[in-house]
Structures are given as C-alpha cells and as structure tokens.
Design a protein around this motif. Structure first.
Motif, PDB file in Angstrom:
ATOM      1  N   VAL A 415     -44.789   5.913   7.735  1.00 44.59           N
ATOM      2  CA  VAL A 415     -43.780   5.843   6.746  1.00 44.59           C
ATOM      3  C   VAL A 415     -43.643   4.090   6.475  1.00 44.59           C
ATOM      4  O   VAL A 415     -43.891   3.658   5.421  1.00 44.59           O
ATOM      5  CB  VAL A 415     -42.393   6.316   7.049  1.00 44.59           C
ATOM      6  N   LEU A 416     -43.145   3.669   7.543  1.00 45.41           N
ATOM      7  CA  LEU A 416     -42.592   2.264   7.300  1.00 45.41           C
ATOM      8  C   LEU A 416     -43.717   1.346   6.873  1.00 45.41           C
ATOM      9  O   LEU A 416     -43.780   0.484   6.163  1.00 45.41           O
ATOM     10  CB  LEU A 416     -41.986   1.685   8.717  1.00 45.41           C
ATOM     11  N   LEU A 417     -44.966   1.122   7.907  1.00 46.52           N
ATOM     12  CA  LEU A 417     -45.925   0.311   7.644  1.00 46.52           C
ATOM     13  C   LEU A 417     -46.743   0.601   6.230  1.00 46.52           C
ATOM     14  O   LEU A 417     -46.840  -0.526   5.614  1.00 46.52           O
ATOM     15  CB  LEU A 417     -47.181   0.484   8.563  1.00 46.52           C
ATOM     16  N   ILE A 502     -47.896 -10.804  19.673  1.00 47.52           N
ATOM     17  CA  ILE A 502     -48.311 -11.902  19.287  1.00 47.52           C
ATOM     18  C   ILE A 502     -48.828 -11.368  17.842  1.00 47.52           C
ATOM     19  O   ILE A 502     -49.910 -10.764  17.852  1.00 47.52           O
ATOM     20  CB  ILE A 502     -49.237 -12.908  20.015  1.00 47.52           C
ATOM     21  N   GLY A 503     -48.373 -12.133  16.695  1.00 52.22           N
ATOM     22  CA  GLY A 503     -49.271 -11.860  15.318  1.00 52.22           C
ATOM     23  C   GLY A 503     -50.267 -12.757  15.117  1.00 52.22           C
ATOM     24  O   GLY A 503     -50.300 -13.957  15.903  1.00 52.22           O
ATOM     25  N   SER A 504     -51.286 -12.248  14.733  1.00 51.35           N
ATOM     26  CA  SER A 504     -52.622 -13.165  14.515  1.00 51.35           C
ATOM     27  C   SER A 504     -52.414 -14.387  13.589  1.00 51.35           C
ATOM     28  O   SER A 504     -53.351 -15.288  13.521  1.00 51.35           O
ATOM     29  CB  SER A 504     -53.646 -11.958  13.975  1.00 51.35           C
ATOM     30  N   TYR A 508     -47.745 -11.354   7.465  1.00 57.36           N
ATOM     31  CA  TYR A 508     -47.437  -9.805   7.396  1.00 57.36           C
ATOM     32  C   TYR A 508     -47.722  -9.528   8.702  1.00 57.36           C
ATOM     33  O   TYR A 508     -47.292  -8.331   9.487  1.00 57.36           O
ATOM     34  CB  TYR A 508     -48.458  -9.176   6.477  1.00 57.36           C
ATOM     35  N   ASP A 509     -48.748 -10.164   9.517  1.00 57.83           N
ATOM     36  CA  ASP A 509     -48.846  -9.685  10.885  1.00 57.83           C
ATOM     37  C   ASP A 509     -47.465  -9.798  11.621  1.00 57.83           C
ATOM     38  O   ASP A 509     -47.422  -9.138  12.744  1.00 57.83           O
ATOM     39  CB  ASP A 509     -49.894 -10.756  11.593  1.00 57.83           C
ATOM     40  N   ASP A 510     -46.477 -10.933  11.346  1.00 55.05           N
ATOM     41  CA  ASP A 510     -45.363 -11.150  12.302  1.00 55.05           C
ATOM     42  C   ASP A 510     -44.343  -9.806  11.974  1.00 55.05           C
ATOM     43  O   ASP A 510     -43.585  -9.524  12.883  1.00 55.05           O
ATOM     44  CB  ASP A 510     -44.906 -12.372  11.723  1.00 55.05           C
ATOM     45  N   ILE A 511     -44.621  -9.460  10.590  1.00 54.86           N
ATOM     46  CA  ILE A 511     -43.440  -8.321  10.500  1.00 54.86           C
ATOM     47  C   ILE A 511     -44.060  -7.071  11.182  1.00 54.86           C
ATOM     48  O   ILE A 511     -43.246  -6.374  11.946  1.00 54.86           O
ATOM     49  CB  ILE A 511     -43.469  -8.043   8.963  1.00 54.86           C
ATOM     50  N   ALA A 512     -45.384  -6.830  11.244  1.00 53.03           N
ATOM     51  CA  ALA A 512     -45.791  -5.779  12.127  1.00 53.03           C
ATOM     52  C   ALA A 512     -45.663  -5.923  13.656  1.00 53.03           C
ATOM     53  O   ALA A 512     -45.300  -4.880  14.240  1.00 53.03           O
ATOM     54  CB  ALA A 512     -47.311  -5.612  11.749  1.00 53.03           C
TER      55      ALA A 512
END
Length: 625
Positions: A415-417, A502-504, A508-512
C-alpha cells in the motif's frame, strides 16, 4: 464542412443523446414486453441451474436429447408437486382459520387495552370525542351488515346456480400461471438442447477476433453462474427443510407450508426469509392464547438464518454474491417496479448476470464497477486519493484493519510504497497543486507516525509548518532525533546490535529508507537512518562511550528503479571499506513503471532484498537469534 474546435463536444453530446434514447427504448421494451421477457429470462436462468445436471446425465451415457427431456420432466414434476403442496396447505389453513377467531379477538382486545384504551384514558375530552366517533362508526357498520350479507348470499346462490360460471372463474385464474409455466418449459427445452450453440453464438457476437480469451471468459461466467444458482438452490432447500421440521417439532400448524414458503421467499434478497417469518409468527400468535409459540417461531427463524448465513453460505459460495449490498437493494427495487413480484425474485440472479458480463465484456465494464463488490480503487489508489484529500483518519483506520492480518512491512510493500510512487509520478508531471501537496504530505506523515512506534514531540500545528519547509524523509528523521538525540539512540549498546539504513542518493530513496527504519524498529531492531556524510562525521569525531563493532548489518536502499543502482553500488563499495565485517543488504524496491529485474551487483553485497518484508526477514534472522 471543415471541422472546428467545437466539433468534438457536439459529437460527444450527440453520442450521449443516442445512449440516453437507447436506454429509454430498452426500458420501454422491458416494461411493455414483460409478459414475454419474464418467462424467457426465467428459462435461461433455469438452464444455467440445470446445465450441471444435464451434463451429469450425459456422463451416464444418455443422449443429449434424452438427458434434457429427463431433466425438464423432473423439474416439472418437482414444480407441480410443490404447487400442489402449497395449494393444499393454503386450503387447509383457510379451513382452520375460524377455529382461531376467538384467540385472535382476545389478543386484539389485549393489545387494545394496553395501547388505545390507555391513550383514551389519558386524553380526557379527546378520548370522549374518539369514543363517540367510534360508536357512530360501529353503528354504521351494523346497519350495513345485513346488506353485505344479502349480497354475499346472492353471489353464493348465483355461483351455485351456474356451475359452468364457477368452472370458468377457476380456469381463468389458473390460465395465466399455466401459460407462463408452459412458455418457460418450452423455452427451457430449446435452450438446453442448443446450450453449446447459444454459447458459440454469444462468443461470435462479442468475441471479435480474440476467440480464445472470449471463450475462456464465457466458460468462466457460465460456471460461476451455474455454481452460484445450484448453491443458492441447495441452501434455500435446506433452510426450508429445517424450518419445516423445526415448526413441526414446536407444534405450529401447516409447518410444511411455512417451510416451503421460506424456501421460495429466500430467493428474494434480505427481506424474503423475514417475510415468511412474519407470516408464520402471525399464525403462531393466533393458534395459542399465550405468546410462547410465536416467540419460539421467531427464535427458530433467527437461529436457522444466522447459522446458514454465517457458517453454511461462506463454505459454499462465500459471504458475498459478487454484488455490493446497495446494488442488491437497488436492483430489487428496480426489477420489482419493472416486473412485479417475479422481478423481485429474479433481481439477484439478473444483477449477478450483469456483473459477470461487466467483468468479461469491455462494453459493459461500467456495470461491473457500479454493481459489483470489487473495490473501484486499489489499496494504493485509495491511500493516495485520501491523502490528496487530507483524510488521514480514514487511511489509518483502513491500515489498522490491514495490520490485523498482515505485517507492517507487508502494508508498506502493498500500500504505502506504491501510493508514494503514484504521488511521485504526479509530482514529476506537476499534476499536484501546492494545497494538495501540503494535504498529502501531512496525511502521509500522520499515517507513518500513527502506525510506527515513533512518538511525535511537537504539536500538530508546529508539525504542519515543518512539512512545508522540509521533505518527508528529513522531517520524519528529525522527529526521531528530537526524541533520541543526533545519533537516534545511545552509543553504548551491545556489540552487533545496530542496523544502519542508507539511501542510494535519490530523494525518494530517503523516504523508502525512513520507512524501512520504522519497520525494523517496529520489530525491536535498533535501526538508524544515516547518510554517508553522517558516517564520515561520526568516524571523524571521538566517541569514547561508543561500543566497538556495534553495527552488524547495513541496508543500502534503492527505490528509484534499476537505473539508479549505480549510485547504490558505489555506496556499497564505500561502506565495505569502512565496515569490513558487516552484512550489507541491497534493498531493491520495485517501481510501478518497471519490471523487477536484479541488476548486476558488486562483490561487496552479501544479500539482496526485493521488498520491505524480505529485508525485515533478513533482519529478524540476524538479530533475533
């Protein structure tokens, strides 16, 4: 004549007019042609009901024509026996009604004394006026009674004096149902004889060039409808049998009539069985002076219906018929208005047929959406639509219902992603206005805070201001730092107890990454959201209280698609230089617009997770030993 910019609206308006006219003509045909349409449609529904039985007879090495003939004769015999039973029971009931007259009068008098009499006593002068009016009415009735008696006697004498007239009346009353039954049987025979041919004609009419897909759809629809009708008939027969035996056991007269009536009326959605219960309860109240028989009758109906609807029906064809409850009610009102009582009985099968057609025929997709119980929006679409409206409470309520059966990680995957990816697409296309953006951000933050274990430290009005200034990931991480400090927790911990995320490099990586941290913390894993700059700053400073080798797992999160993993791969290489002994997990989250393919990974990657749930499972295996 050249086309102008106004031409498309005119064309669409004319198409809408033609559609409205076509619908009006169709309704007129259904209404004025009901004498023909009702038996024909009833024959088609009976054909779907009897098709499995005909196939069973054919498997017993009977010819197709003989199987159809035996099935129709058996149906006619059952229908005739059923009508005979109902007719004889009604005659017997009519003969017994005078015996209950005294009981009915006593109970009516009791109800009068408890209600109207007390109101008359309390109303004073108004009660006297009411009594006077009632006396005048009784007097008028007494004067008119001899006239009515003489008229009745005259009619009786006339009827006795002309037996052919009586026979004519009986035949005229029976002619209409016999005519309908005859049409139904004739059409049913031909439908069953040409069952395969009719299916092929329907496939040719709507299939176009894709015969394979259309054939699969028609077979699926036919099997679903046949299975539903057979299951419904079996359930209603069982309910009627249980009511018959139960009423006979408690001593209600004409129990067979009420059992049969219950089985027939149960085809009417929602109200049919309770209409039969009301009629049986009225008879029970007239039979005995007390109220125990009526209460036992109602109790029997309640118990049987509750057991059947909650235990038996879900095992046979599920709680739902594939129709929304509102569609069932509206269709019952519509078809009963159009075709009377028979339309009320046929409303659910007809509407179910429309839903199945809407599922498999593109031209009727709107019917499946309006009448079916399948959600019009997917879970991510519902989340995104509610977020745009700022309705976080509804999102949270739906999420808590989801979490009763599945994990928080699964909710984020399903749902969320995807909902955040829908928002990302609209942001890239600039399809979201500033006001909607603020509402959506605020709703997403409230949902994430409510579902996770993090407790916000600022009042809601202050948090709403921060949403305007910061991105989601920075804001959510900042909330945790307000509670646990810059490093999101103590530095003096057990060796190997910390997981870094750590985000790549993509926003959007930081949100995930922040979502993954909250998933792991919900599992009681000491997870912390950091960047490469944070790691460098930490190692450049002195922290005597810090535990050596506290980090045992590092998640490198990529949610921007396969094209963004080059930065993630370089990041993993840098992380390996600084943490030689940790387990590095590449979290490659799916993207709505791309197929999920694992890119080439460097030798520094120990494990690959393709979802939040898989990443959480790796963490459980590592930290919950």
């Amino acid at each position: 004549m050249p086309l102008t910019p106004d031409s498309p609206p005119i064309a669409s308006a004319s198409q809408r007019s033609l559609t409205i006219i076509a619908m009006g003509v169709m309704l007129a045909l259904l209404y004025f042609g009901k004498d023909v349409m009702v038996p024909v449609i009833l024959a088609f529904i009976l054909a779907l009901l009897m098709a499995p039985f005909v196939r069973l007879l054919q498997k017993m090495r009977l010819g197709h024509a003989y199987a159809v003939l035996i099935a129709v004769l058996l149906l006619a015999t059952i229908a005739t026996g059923l009508m005979t039973i109902i007719g004889s029971q009604i005659v017997h009931l009519a003969e017994s009604l005078p015996q209950y007259e005294r009981t009915v009068q006593a109970k009516l008098q009791l109800l009068h004394d408890l209600t109207i009499a007390r109101l008359e006593a309390m109303s004073g002068e108004a009660g006297k006026v009411f009594n006077a009016f009632g006396a005048k009415s009784n007097a008028g009735q007494i004067q008119e009674a001899p006239v009515a008696t003489s008229y009745t006697n005259a009619v009786d004498v006339t009827a006795l004096g002309s037996p052919w007239n009586a026979v004519r009346r009986v035949l005229s009353s029976l002619w209409s149902p016999l005519e309908t039954a005859g049409i139904v049987l004739v059409v049913l025979v031909f439908v069953l004889l040409e069952y395969e041919s009719l299916r092929d004609r329907f496939i040719r009419a709507i299939g176009g060039t894709d015969l394979r897909a259309t054939t699969a759809a028609i077979n699926d629809a036919g099997e679903r409808l046949s299975r539903f009708f057979v299951s419904q008939f079996s359930v209603n027969f069982g309910v009627g049998l249980a009511i018959w035996l139960g009423l006979a056991a408690i001593g209600l007269p004409n129990a067979l009539l009420w059992g049969t009536l219950t089985a027939v009326l149960r085809f009417v959605p929602y109200i049919g069985v309770w209409l039969a219960a009301l009629l049986a309860a009225l008879l029970a109240a007239a039979v005995t002076p007390g109220w125990s028989l009526m209460l036992m009758t109602l109790g029997l109906f309640v118990i049987v219906e509750a057991l059947v609807s909650q235990l038996l029906e879900p095992q046979l064809y599920g709680h739902a018929t594939g129709l929304s409850p509102l569609a069932v009610v509206v269709s019952a009102i519509f078809w009963s208005w159009l075709w009377g009582p028979m339309g009320l009985v046929l409303s659910t099968p007809l509407t179910l047929c429309l839903v199945v057609i809407g599922k498999h025929v593109k031209a009727f997709t709107l019917l499946g959406i309006l009448l079916g119980d399948t959600p019009a929006l997917t879970l991510p679409q519902r989340f995104y639509q509610r977020a745009l409206s700022g309705d976080a409470d509804e999102i949270i309520a739906a999420a808590r219902g989801f979490l009763r059966q599945r994990s928080f990680a699964k909710y984020c995957d399903v749902v969320l992603l995807p909902a955040l990816q829908l928002a990302q697409l609209d942001l890239a296309q600039k399809a979201i206005g500033p006001e909607q953006l603020v509402k959506a951000r605020g709703a997403v933050i409230r949902v994430i805070e409510s579902l996770g274990r993090e407790t916000p430290t600022q009042p809601r009005w202050r948090r709403r201001t921060s949403v305007l200034e910061d991105d989601l990931a920075h804001y959510l991480r900042q909330q945790r730092e307000h509670v646990a400090g810059r490093w999101q927790g103590p530095l003096a911990v057990a060796p190997g107890s910390i997981a870094l995320c750590i985000g790549s490099g993509h926003p959007y990586d930081d949100i995930a990454t922040e979502i993954l941290v909250r998933i792991l913390r919900d599992l009681h894993v000491d997870a912390r959201h950091v960047s490469m700059q944070d790691i460098e700053d930490f190692q450049a400073e002195e922290h005597p209280e810090a535990t050596p080798n506290a980090v045992s797992m590092i998640h490198v999160v990529d949610a921007a698609g396969a094209g963004g993993w080059e930065a993630g791969d370089a990041l993993a290489t840098e992380v390996r230089k600084r943490f030689a002994d940790v387990v590095i997990v590449a979290v490659l989250l799916p993207n709505l617009l791309e197929t999920q393919e694992i890119p080439e990974l460097s030798e520094h990657i120990d494990r690959v997770a393709q979802s939040f749930e898989q990443a959480a499972q790796y963490a459980i295996e590592k930290f919950m030993k």
